[in-house]
Design an enzyme around this catalytic site. Structure first.
Site, mmCIF file in Angstrom:
data_model
loop_
_atom_site.group_PDB
_atom_site.id
_atom_site.type_symbol
_atom_site.label_atom_id
_atom_site.label_comp_id
_atom_site.label_asym_id
_atom_site.label_seq_id
_atom_site.Cartn_x
_atom_site.Cartn_y
_atom_site.Cartn_z
ATOM 1 C CE LYS A 88 43.642 41.080 32.105
ATOM 2 N NZ LYS A 88 43.493 39.515 31.979
ATOM 3 N N GLY A 188 51.512 23.289 38.277
ATOM 4 C CA GLY A 188 50.625 24.141 40.045
ATOM 5 C C GLY A 188 49.257 23.010 39.644
ATOM 6 N N GLY A 190 45.881 24.998 40.608
ATOM 7 C CA GLY A 190 44.995 25.720 41.344
ATOM 8 C C GLY A 190 43.356 25.202 40.396
ATOM 9 C CG HIS A 191 41.118 27.701 41.100
ATOM 10 N ND1 HIS A 191 41.058 28.695 41.044
ATOM 11 C CD2 HIS A 191 39.101 27.456 41.876
ATOM 12 C CE1 HIS A 191 40.857 29.388 42.446
ATOM 13 N NE2 HIS A 191 39.694 28.280 42.787
ATOM 14 C CB VAL A 192 43.018 26.115 35.295
ATOM 15 C CG1 VAL A 192 43.496 25.457 33.481
ATOM 16 C CG2 VAL A 192 42.076 27.533 34.858
ATOM 17 C CB ALA A 193 46.316 22.529 37.434
HETATM 18 P P1 NAD Z 1 45.029 29.956 40.470
HETATM 19 O O1 NAD Z 1 45.543 30.896 41.236
HETATM 20 O O2 NAD Z 1 44.081 28.719 41.148
HETATM 21 O O3 NAD Z 1 46.037 28.757 40.250
HETATM 22 C C1 NAD Z 1 47.611 29.086 40.061
HETATM 23 C C2 NAD Z 1 48.610 27.214 41.038
HETATM 24 O O4 NAD Z 1 49.462 27.549 41.170
HETATM 25 C C3 NAD Z 1 48.257 28.054 42.440
HETATM 26 O O5 NAD Z 1 47.864 27.209 43.333
HETATM 27 C C4 NAD Z 1 49.802 28.692 43.079
HETATM 28 O O6 NAD Z 1 50.377 27.903 43.896
HETATM 29 C C5 NAD Z 1 50.253 27.332 41.866
HETATM 30 N N1 NAD Z 1 52.260 28.087 41.445
HETATM 31 C C6 NAD Z 1 52.524 29.418 41.335
HETATM 32 N N2 NAD Z 1 53.324 29.408 41.967
HETATM 33 C C7 NAD Z 1 54.279 27.918 41.671
HETATM 34 C C8 NAD Z 1 54.832 27.525 41.062
HETATM 35 N N3 NAD Z 1 56.196 28.156 40.926
HETATM 36 N N4 NAD Z 1 55.559 26.258 40.959
HETATM 37 C C9 NAD Z 1 53.644 25.759 41.038
HETATM 38 N N5 NAD Z 1 52.897 26.190 41.254
HETATM 39 C C10 NAD Z 1 52.627 27.003 41.525
HETATM 40 O O7 NAD Z 1 44.747 29.892 38.623
HETATM 41 P P2 NAD Z 1 44.000 29.695 37.835
HETATM 42 O O8 NAD Z 1 42.917 30.277 37.665
HETATM 43 O O9 NAD Z 1 43.937 28.134 37.949
HETATM 44 O O10 NAD Z 1 45.031 29.741 36.574
HETATM 45 C C11 NAD Z 1 46.069 28.645 35.988
HETATM 46 C C12 NAD Z 1 46.621 30.176 35.207
HETATM 47 O O11 NAD Z 1 46.464 29.683 33.900
HETATM 48 C C13 NAD Z 1 47.064 31.271 35.082
HETATM 49 O O12 NAD Z 1 48.058 31.421 34.567
HETATM 50 C C14 NAD Z 1 45.974 32.335 34.619
HETATM 51 O O13 NAD Z 1 46.220 33.345 34.084
HETATM 52 C C15 NAD Z 1 45.844 31.253 33.091
HETATM 53 N N6 NAD Z 1 44.610 30.905 32.714
HETATM 54 C C16 NAD Z 1 43.531 30.710 33.839
HETATM 55 C C17 NAD Z 1 42.480 31.075 33.374
HETATM 56 C C18 NAD Z 1 40.842 30.624 34.417
HETATM 57 O O14 NAD Z 1 39.611 30.812 33.446
HETATM 58 N N7 NAD Z 1 41.198 31.161 35.700
HETATM 59 C C19 NAD Z 1 41.738 31.917 32.284
HETATM 60 C C20 NAD Z 1 43.158 31.952 31.147
HETATM 61 C C21 NAD Z 1 44.320 31.926 31.754
#
Ligand code: NAD
Length: 360
Positions: A88, A188, A190-193
């Protein structure tokens, strides 16, 4: 011993304790680059892991983060059956103000100097634009734009993998992997959710969604019929499954007594504040925890595919295997009377030990 001597000594000790092979500090006053690259373990292959740009409060915080995250990558790739080690990088800076093409070209030169022992990828604070800039000075980079020969964002594959892991957890907990009618509280949006919510809605799960940005929850709710929940109330929802997809350490002393679910499965990294203690606490309460790095490995599968020249279809197929891996973790936990978090660590360590023994 002087200041430099004592801090070097303690870093070496920490590296030995945590099993790191190499830590590289990178500075370039001309571009403002301050970065740390941590290579945890290369037994199974080159160390691969994202570069995170973050305004760390201190250098010590950045070091702690990169050491912890790089070790996590070793375990994630090992348990997922990928021929990759764990690494990392962190760039100390504010992604909103401190980005420049020169800074990322400079970072790329440091990555290149490691001759493929570390391969970088996208993480928090980064986009395809910066990965393309890094690729101007090194070929040891994934997550580039499609126009630049990359495979684009990993989050759709991560979401699919989380969905597979959640189905496996349902199979273990309820005897059937159908999520129809199951109440899922998603933290959350975001992108994954958002993509995970689409899969769940398609299967007629009943969804609850929360995000600190209400417009994000609203967008998911409009597509899936999810009920919007205030961010601090998501732990109290009367749900079957809790799915953390925002931050780490959300399963802790404060949140556990509030949970009403019987399964936890989500995309966020480092979900358990204290993996051993909170893993046991969940088990005692009859809550099945699907280990974070097992179910969120779709993203690393996607970038691995890019590294070895596979197609996007390949990484979706590969992410399907998360279903079986998650079930194997539960089985191992039962056999050994340990928590699923301990079982996944054990399975990762066994794979690495076997590879080490073979190479002797
Ligand atoms: P993202 O930034 O698109 O989404 C995260 C969301 O969480 C944001 O919309 C943010 O506003 C929200 N958030 C922050 N604090 C919050 C809270 N207290 N309550 C509710 N919502 C809150 O990120 P992502 O890419 O969707 O990733 C989500 C998680 O998955 C992260 O922890 C990331 O490390 C992990 N992850 C992502 C990937 C990937 O491919 N994107 C891969 C492995 C792990």
């Amino acid at each position: 011993m002087n200041q430099l001597g004592s801090s070097t000594f303690s870093l070496l000790n920490t590296m030995q304790e945590m099993g790191h092979e190499q830590v590289v500090y990178c500075t370039d006053p001309e571009t403002g680059l301050n970065a740390i690259i941590a290579i945890h373990d290369t037994t199974l292959g080159p160390s691969l892991g994202g570069v995170r740009m973050w305004p760390y409060a201190s250098e010590a915080d950045a070091l702690k983060d990169v050491l912890r995250l790089s070790r996590g990558m070793t375990y994630k790739s090992a348990v997922s059956g990928l021929d990759l080690g764990g690494g990392k990088a962190v760039i100390l800076g504010n992604p909103a103000k401190d980005k420049s093409q020169g800074l990322f070209r400079s970072f790329g030169r440091y990555v290149d100097g490691l001759n493929g022992r570390y391969v970088t990828a996208e993480d928090v604070g980064m986009t395809e634009v910066e990965m393309d800039w890094i690729s101007e000075t090194t070929r040891h980079v994934t997550g580039k734009s499609k126009e630049n020969g990359g495979m684009g964002a990993p989050s759709p594959i991560t979401a699919f993998g989380v969905y597979m892991g959640m189905k496996a957890a349902a199979k273990q907990a309820y005897g059937s992997d159908s999520l129809a009618g199951k109440k899922v509280a998603i933290q959350g949006a975001g992108h994954v959710a958002e993509i995970l919510a689409d899969y769940l809605a398609k299967e007629d799960a009943i969804l609850f969604i929360s995000d600190i940005f209400e417009e994000k929850s609203k967008a998911v709710a409009a597509r899936t019929g999810a009920q919007i929940i205030a961010p601090d109330a998501i732990f109290d929802v009367d749900a079957d499954i809790f799915s953390p997809n925002a931050l780490g350490a959300v399963i802790n002393d404060e949140s556990i007594p509030r949970l009403r679910c019987s399964v936890i499965a989500g995309g966020a990294n480092n979900v358990l504040d204290d993996p051993l203690r909170h893993g046991r606490d969940l088990q005692e309460r009859g809550i099945l925890y699907a280990p974070d790095y097992v179910v969120n490995a779709g993203g690393i599968m996607h970038v691995y595919g890019e590294l070895v020249g596979e197609s996007e279809g390949w990484s979706m197929k590969r992410a399907e295997s998360i279903y079986d891996t998650t079930l194997r973790v539960f089985q191992r936990a039962e056999e050994k009377s340990i928590t699923p978090a301990q079982a996944s660590d054990l399975m990762a360590e066994e794979r690495i030990q076997a590879a080490r023994a073979k190479s002797k």
